[in-house]
Design a protein around this motif. Structure first.
Motif, mmCIF file in Angstrom:
data_model
loop_
_atom_site.group_PDB
_atom_site.id
_atom_site.type_symbol
_atom_site.label_atom_id
_atom_site.label_comp_id
_atom_site.label_asym_id
_atom_site.label_seq_id
_atom_site.Cartn_x
_atom_site.Cartn_y
_atom_site.Cartn_z
ATOM 1 N N ALA A 127 25.923 29.325 109.211
ATOM 2 C CA ALA A 127 26.223 30.412 110.141
ATOM 3 C C ALA A 127 27.388 31.270 109.676
ATOM 4 C CB ALA A 127 26.514 29.833 111.523
ATOM 5 N N GLY A 128 28.425 30.643 109.150
ATOM 6 C CA GLY A 128 29.611 31.390 108.755
ATOM 7 C C GLY A 128 30.749 31.192 109.737
ATOM 8 N N ASP A 129 31.777 31.995 109.592
ATOM 9 C CA ASP A 129 32.985 31.882 110.414
ATOM 10 C C ASP A 129 32.675 32.170 111.876
ATOM 11 O OD1 ASP A 129 35.980 31.776 110.715
ATOM 12 O OD2 ASP A 129 35.589 33.826 111.407
ATOM 13 N N GLU A 130 33.117 31.285 112.773
ATOM 14 C CA GLU A 130 32.791 31.413 114.190
ATOM 15 C C GLU A 130 33.403 32.658 114.808
ATOM 16 O OE1 GLU A 130 33.456 27.928 116.476
ATOM 17 O OE2 GLU A 130 32.658 26.572 114.951
ATOM 18 N N GLU A 131 34.628 32.963 114.446
ATOM 19 C CA GLU A 131 35.298 34.133 115.017
ATOM 20 C C GLU A 131 34.562 35.417 114.633
ATOM 21 O OE1 GLU A 131 39.688 36.326 114.954
ATOM 22 O OE2 GLU A 131 39.437 34.309 114.104
#
Length: 505
Positions: A50-54
């Motif tokens: 998914a990647g960085d949550e922010e």
């Protein structure tokens, strides 16, 4: 491997090339990472996370459709993260990602909560090898899902046992995990392990926790966790309308019937390219609302199996092609048979609606087909006889003109009959008569005589060598007279003779 954010940046992000004098036609109000389209199409981009949550929360909050087919997603935790930060998603395509890992175990082992999907209406999981427990788990989170694609997942059966025991079946596993992690201590006054497991599992599936009364809470012992009707209701998903189950190696209709029991409001069911070989008498049960059915390219061989679809009272649209029963039939015969057998169906194979005239013609043709056959007749035959009566076979009237006729050929004292093809030319007819008359076609003159109009029109010379015989409207019994052409000397002698006779007179 790229994450979802990397794929978004690569496809929708800003071009990094520098230009001294850029030409801009449209300048977005926000930067590229803030103007991501609401429909993300990222097929075959190699996405595995998914990647960085922010950044996900910042960029994907307004996305309503996500197409991630043919990527490398395998972890439910990554998919959960994508969905958690895309709360508005209504369409999700995860086809041909390998998702065979158990979903609920992943939630426990990786300590993440699978998000609720209150707006998801279409979910596509074609060719993912997903397990049934993961399917039931997702359905409990998507209570607005209306269309579900499960084609090509190698399902040979429908496992609803895990659905009925979805809470109890995982309770021991969760309890063991809690004990191992030290989250429950008997000396700390914490609730019992089983109660904690119940709460954790209820939170995971998004359902309210049912309080469990046991001997620790009262002196009356356990009273159970719910009624049997509650357990049955937990197995139903009444919101689903369309289910695509094509290409799975399922053979028994009993397994298909389980789908109907889980999805009582189903309107469309796709079973194309499955290996179903028969349809039982009770097949209509559990499909009270089914309106459209696709069973093309299955293994159905008997007409009685098709006739049983008549009991699906709400079925009006049927797609049925490529089955062994139709192997020796023309397209017209196949359609006519289905129309006659299924009075409830109004549309076949995506074609035009069945008119009343077409249905009546098909039903009458069905009666005539079986009226002269010996042995047991199909049940539908007697139903149609009660409507239309016992019909007689149609007369075989041929309107096509005859291609061969019999003519009388006359040459001098020689008269004989000859069968000729009316599509041959005058020149070809002359050639075919050379042997009988004894001289070549170039020396031949032909005259046609209509036997019925002999006294009125006499004979007509056939002057044009390439004219086909049918243009003379020839019929059996007409005549062809053959004469030998005269040589120039004979013609001159004949003319002199006629001139002498005229002068003497």
């Amino acid at each position: 491997m790229p994450s979802l954010l990397d794929a978004i940046e690569a496809k929708y992000g800003q071009d990094g090339s520098d230009c001294e004098a850029p030409i801009g036609i449209y300048v977005p109000r926000y930067g590229p990472r803030k103007s991501i389209p609401r429909l993300l199409v990222l097929n075959d981009c190699g996405v595995d996370s998914a990647g960085d949550e922010e950044s996900l929360e910042k960029n994907c909050s307004g996305v309503i459709e996500i197409d991630l087919a043919h990527n490398r997603l395998t972890q439910w935790s990554e998919i959960s993260k994508i969905l958690q930060y895309s709360p508005s998603v209504s369409f999700l395509n995860l086809s041909f990602n390998h998702l065979s890992s158990p979903l609920m175990s992943s939630c426990v082992e990786n300590s993440f909560r699978f998000p609720l999907l209150p707006r998801l209406s279409i979910l596509i999981l074609i060719g993912t090898n997903i397990s049934w427990d993961a399917i039931w788990f997702i359905l409990r989170h998507a209570n607005t899902l209306q269309e579900f694609h499960l084609s090509l997942n190698n399902f040979s059966s429908v496992d609803i046992s895990k659905l009925k025991k979805s809470f109890q079946g995982r309770k021991a596993e969760i309890s063991a995990s809690i004990m191992t992690s030290g989250e429950e201590d008997s000396n700390s006054g914490s609730p019992p392990i089983s109660a904690t497991a119940d709460r954790f599992l209820s939170a995971q599936v998004g359902l309210p926790h049912r309080h469990r009364v046991d001997s620790t809470d009262s002196g009356h012992g356990s009273s159970g966790s719910g009624s049997s009707s509650d357990e049955d209701d937990s197995c139903l998903f009444p919101y689903l309308r369309r289910l695509m189950f094509d290409g799975n190696p399922i053979t028994c209709w009993g397994e298909v019937s389980k789908l109907g029991s889980c999805f009582p409001s189903l309107r469309h069911l796709g079973l194309a390219d499955c290996q179903i070989d028969s349809i039982p008498e009770s097949a209509y049960q559990n499909f009270e609302n089914l309106q459209s059915l696709t069973i093309s390219n299955t293994s159905i061989k008997e007409m009685t199996d098709i006739a049983r679809l008549k009991k699906f009272n709400t079925l009006t649209d049927l797609r049925l092609q490529g089955i062994p029963l139709f192997d020796n039939m023309t397209a017209h015969e196949r359609r006519q048979l289905l129309v006659a057998l299924l009075p409830n169906v109004r549309k076949l194979n995506g074609g035009a609606p069945i008119s009343n005239t077409e249905r009546e013609d098909a039903e009458r043709a069905f009666i005539r087909k079986y009226i002269q056959e010996e042995g047991e007749k199909p049940e539908r035959y007697y139903e149609l006889v009660a409507i239309h009566g016992e019909l007689q076979p149609l007369l075989d009237v041929k309107f096509k003109p005859a291609t061969r006729i019999k003519l009388r050929v006359c040459y001098a004292d020689n008269i004989f009959e000859r069968h000729i093809n009316v599509y041959q030319t005058t020149n070809e007819l002359k050639t075919s008569l050379e042997q009988e008359v004894g001289f070549p076609a170039v020396k031949m003159r032909l005259f046609y005589i209509d036997a019925e109009m002999r006294e009125v029109v006499g004979r007509e010379e056939m002057r044009f060598p390439q004219k086909q015989l049918y243009s003379y409207n020839m019929q059996d019994g007409d005549e062809i007279h053959v004469e030998r052409k005269q040589s120039p000397v004979q013609i001159q002698s004949s003319n002199n003779r006629n001139s002498t006779m005229s002068s003497s007179i």
